[in-house]
Design a protein around this motif. Structure first.
Motif, mmCIF file in Angstrom:
data_model
loop_
_atom_site.group_PDB
_atom_site.id
_atom_site.type_symbol
_atom_site.label_atom_id
_atom_site.label_comp_id
_atom_site.label_asym_id
_atom_site.label_seq_id
_atom_site.Cartn_x
_atom_site.Cartn_y
_atom_site.Cartn_z
ATOM 1 N N GLN A 149 17.819 -87.867 14.793
ATOM 2 C CA GLN A 149 16.675 -87.759 13.875
ATOM 3 C C GLN A 149 16.154 -86.209 13.912
ATOM 4 O OE1 GLN A 149 14.298 -91.305 15.106
ATOM 5 N NE2 GLN A 149 13.721 -91.365 13.050
ATOM 6 N N GLN A 150 16.268 -85.781 15.258
ATOM 7 C CA GLN A 150 15.663 -84.586 15.751
ATOM 8 C C GLN A 150 16.298 -83.071 14.930
ATOM 9 O OE1 GLN A 150 15.468 -84.425 19.627
ATOM 10 N NE2 GLN A 150 13.309 -85.459 19.962
ATOM 11 N N THR A 151 17.707 -83.557 14.555
ATOM 12 C CA THR A 151 18.143 -82.373 14.058
ATOM 13 C C THR A 151 18.575 -82.791 12.496
ATOM 14 O OG1 THR A 151 20.460 -83.745 14.761
ATOM 15 C CG2 THR A 151 19.430 -82.004 16.305
ATOM 16 N N GLN A 152 18.006 -83.459 11.982
ATOM 17 C CA GLN A 152 18.031 -83.879 10.398
ATOM 18 C C GLN A 152 17.620 -82.625 9.715
ATOM 19 O OE1 GLN A 152 16.283 -87.801 10.176
ATOM 20 N NE2 GLN A 152 18.641 -88.886 10.519
ATOM 21 N N PRO A 153 18.191 -82.424 8.749
ATOM 22 C CA PRO A 153 17.727 -81.319 7.750
ATOM 23 C C PRO A 153 16.423 -81.754 7.083
ATOM 24 C CG PRO A 153 19.855 -81.362 7.328
ATOM 25 C CD PRO A 153 19.648 -82.621 8.266
ATOM 26 N N LYS A 154 15.528 -80.840 6.524
ATOM 27 C CA LYS A 154 14.436 -81.240 5.957
ATOM 28 C C LYS A 154 14.487 -82.296 5.033
ATOM 29 C CE LYS A 154 10.113 -79.238 3.565
ATOM 30 N NZ LYS A 154 9.814 -78.104 2.987
ATOM 31 N N GLY A 155 15.555 -82.121 4.061
ATOM 32 C CA GLY A 155 15.731 -82.862 2.973
ATOM 33 C C GLY A 155 16.317 -84.115 3.184
ATOM 34 N N ASP A 156 16.568 -84.494 4.539
ATOM 35 C CA ASP A 156 17.783 -85.487 4.913
ATOM 36 C C ASP A 156 16.963 -86.521 5.773
ATOM 37 O OD1 ASP A 156 19.600 -87.374 4.468
ATOM 38 O OD2 ASP A 156 20.646 -86.331 5.890
ATOM 39 N N LYS A 157 15.549 -86.412 5.826
ATOM 40 C CA LYS A 157 14.798 -87.170 7.096
ATOM 41 C C LYS A 157 14.981 -88.588 7.089
ATOM 42 C CE LYS A 157 13.118 -83.347 9.260
ATOM 43 N NZ LYS A 157 13.476 -83.171 10.720
ATOM 44 N N LYS A 158 15.173 -89.382 7.977
ATOM 45 C CA LYS A 158 15.312 -90.943 7.938
ATOM 46 C C LYS A 158 14.714 -91.479 9.047
ATOM 47 C CE LYS A 158 19.980 -91.058 5.615
ATOM 48 N NZ LYS A 158 20.147 -89.443 5.730
ATOM 49 N N GLY A 159 14.172 -92.693 8.939
ATOM 50 C CA GLY A 159 13.396 -93.567 9.739
ATOM 51 C C GLY A 159 14.513 -93.955 10.848
ATOM 52 N N LEU A 160 13.982 -94.604 11.998
ATOM 53 C CA LEU A 160 14.592 -94.904 13.241
ATOM 54 C C LEU A 160 15.972 -96.077 12.700
ATOM 55 C CD1 LEU A 160 14.682 -94.951 16.238
ATOM 56 C CD2 LEU A 160 13.330 -96.785 16.221
ATOM 57 N N ILE A 161 15.455 -97.115 11.970
ATOM 58 C CA ILE A 161 16.221 -97.912 11.383
ATOM 59 C C ILE A 161 17.594 -97.477 10.603
ATOM 60 C CG2 ILE A 161 16.808 -100.172 10.585
ATOM 61 C CD1 ILE A 161 15.260 -100.353 13.169
ATOM 62 N N ASP A 162 17.225 -96.758 9.786
ATOM 63 C CA ASP A 162 18.111 -95.869 8.919
ATOM 64 C C ASP A 162 19.137 -94.903 9.396
ATOM 65 O OD1 ASP A 162 17.065 -97.236 6.491
ATOM 66 O OD2 ASP A 162 15.719 -95.594 6.058
ATOM 67 N N THR A 163 18.489 -94.510 10.246
ATOM 68 C CA THR A 163 19.346 -93.322 10.996
ATOM 69 C C THR A 163 20.311 -94.035 12.127
ATOM 70 O OG1 THR A 163 17.597 -91.843 11.037
ATOM 71 C CG2 THR A 163 19.347 -91.419 12.773
ATOM 72 N N GLY A 164 19.908 -95.091 12.514
ATOM 73 C CA GLY A 164 20.734 -95.974 13.467
ATOM 74 C C GLY A 164 21.823 -96.716 12.578
ATOM 75 N N ARG A 165 21.340 -96.910 11.439
ATOM 76 C CA ARG A 165 22.372 -97.612 10.504
ATOM 77 C C ARG A 165 23.420 -96.642 9.930
ATOM 78 N NH1 ARG A 165 18.964 -99.508 6.847
ATOM 79 N NH2 ARG A 165 18.931 -101.350 8.048
ATOM 80 N N GLU A 166 22.935 -95.408 9.910
ATOM 81 C CA GLU A 166 23.885 -94.290 9.293
ATOM 82 C C GLU A 166 24.888 -94.128 10.551
ATOM 83 O OE1 GLU A 166 22.804 -89.886 7.671
ATOM 84 O OE2 GLU A 166 22.600 -89.908 9.798
#
Length: 347
Positions: A149-166
């Protein structure tokens, strides 16, 4: 940590709750430094001879202050708090697990050896390493998701659950949540060094003192964390590299081990790059550890007083119940029999 004279020590879960509370408060205060040090550590310096950028993000940061300025300009102030929810969950779970197992392991060791004084430095480090290893196995998935999450680009921000799923869908399935586990297990020497040094420094500067003043706890926590960070910075950088997206120059090819990350960094930037981000890392570590130990000391005192109050309240209720039962028995039994029954009811 033992209580004052006449007070029972905190149970392991009490120590764990005090430590986790202190860690969450401390990390929430200095979280922007966590964002900065992570982004500095995942980027690789641009190679002028190579058209493909080596940085993970489009924006390249030259220093901690430059990173703060560019993050605020590009993402606003809230950009400095990207992934804070997952980070605080990870901090709470990691520190709860660490302090719980550290308290359990240390108590068992001291009682099994019938030690009259604290263990030596080598033993403290070993006990801390065991506790840290157990904590890491259960809490590293949150660390992986937070780093992403901390290194996601500005236009690709996701929440905790969505990032985990990714992470689960795009990598090695559920095992992707444990990326960097080997590096994390090696890094248990960091809290081991930190808390081992804390115990030794406490005995050196404040011998025989059970509860420290806030500034004393802060000083010991900051000094011990600085020592641990300097010793383990290359492994910290390698762990972040494993858990984040690979540099564009690798064309999506992920690192397989922390040794591969370190070799890649040395090849493109030189050995000193293994210490990149160390300024915000140490600053964050000193502030967090100082605030954590200062807060933990206060929380331990609060919980000791709370537990003492609850025990006294429970004793008073038991006494009142016994007196009520004795009074009831006195009404139902003859006088001589009630006198005989009263001691038994009170017991």
């Amino acid at each position: 940590m033992p209580g004052k004279a006449g007070q029972a020590p905190l149970p392991p879960w009490g120590n764990a709750l005090a430590g986790a509370t202190g860690a969450v408060l401390a990390n929430a205060i200095v979280y922007p430094l966590d964002i900065v040090k992570t982004r500095l550590q995942v980027q690789v310096k641009r190679n002028p001879a190579d058209p493909a950028p080596l940085t993970t993000n489009d924006v390249h940061y030259t220093s901690a202050l430059d990173a703060i300025r560019k993050i605020v300009d590009d993402e606003g102030v809230f950009g400095l708090y990207s992934g804070i929810n997952g980070s605080l969950i990870g901090v709470a779970s990691t520190n709860f697990a660490y302090f719980y197992w550290y308290s359990v392991v240390r108590t068992l060791y001291i009682s099994s050896r019938n030690l009259a004084k604290p263990p030596n430095s080598a033993t403290e480090l070993s006990l801390g390493a065991v506790a840290g290893a157990v904590a890491q196995v259960f809490t590293i998935p949150v660390s992986v998701v937070t780093t992403r999450q901390q290194t996601q680009p500005k236009g690709d921000k996701k929440g905790l659950i969505d990032t985990g799923r990714e992470v689960v869908n795009s990598e090695d399935g559920w095992t992707g949540l444990w990326r960097g586990l080997k590096a994390s297990l090696v890094l248990v020497v960091n809290p081991a060094i930190t808390y081992g040094a804390y115990q030794r420094l406490k005995e050196l500067f404040f011998p025989g003192k059970t509860h420290l003043r806030p500034w004393e706890s802060f000083f010991l926590g900051a000094a011990s964390k600085a020592l641990a960070t300097i010793a383990t910075q290359p492994l910290i950088v390698a762990k972040v590299g494993l858990q984040s997206q690979p540099p564009p120059a690798r064309e999506g090819k992920r690192f397989k081990s922390f040794i591969e990350v370190m070799s890649y960094i040395i090849e493109h930037e030189g050995p000193l790059a293994l210490f990149k981000g160390i300024a915000p890392q140490i600053t964050k570590g000193i502030l967090v550890q100082g605030l954590l130990m200062m807060t933990k000391e206060r929380m331990e005192i609060l919980f000791i007083v709370l537990f003492a109050y609850l025990r006294r309240l429970r004793s008073q209720r038991l006494l009142m119940a016994a007196e009520a039962a004795a009074s009831k028995a006195k009404e139902l039994l003859p006088l001589d029999q009630s006198k005989q029954a009263l001691p038994a009811l009170i017991k």
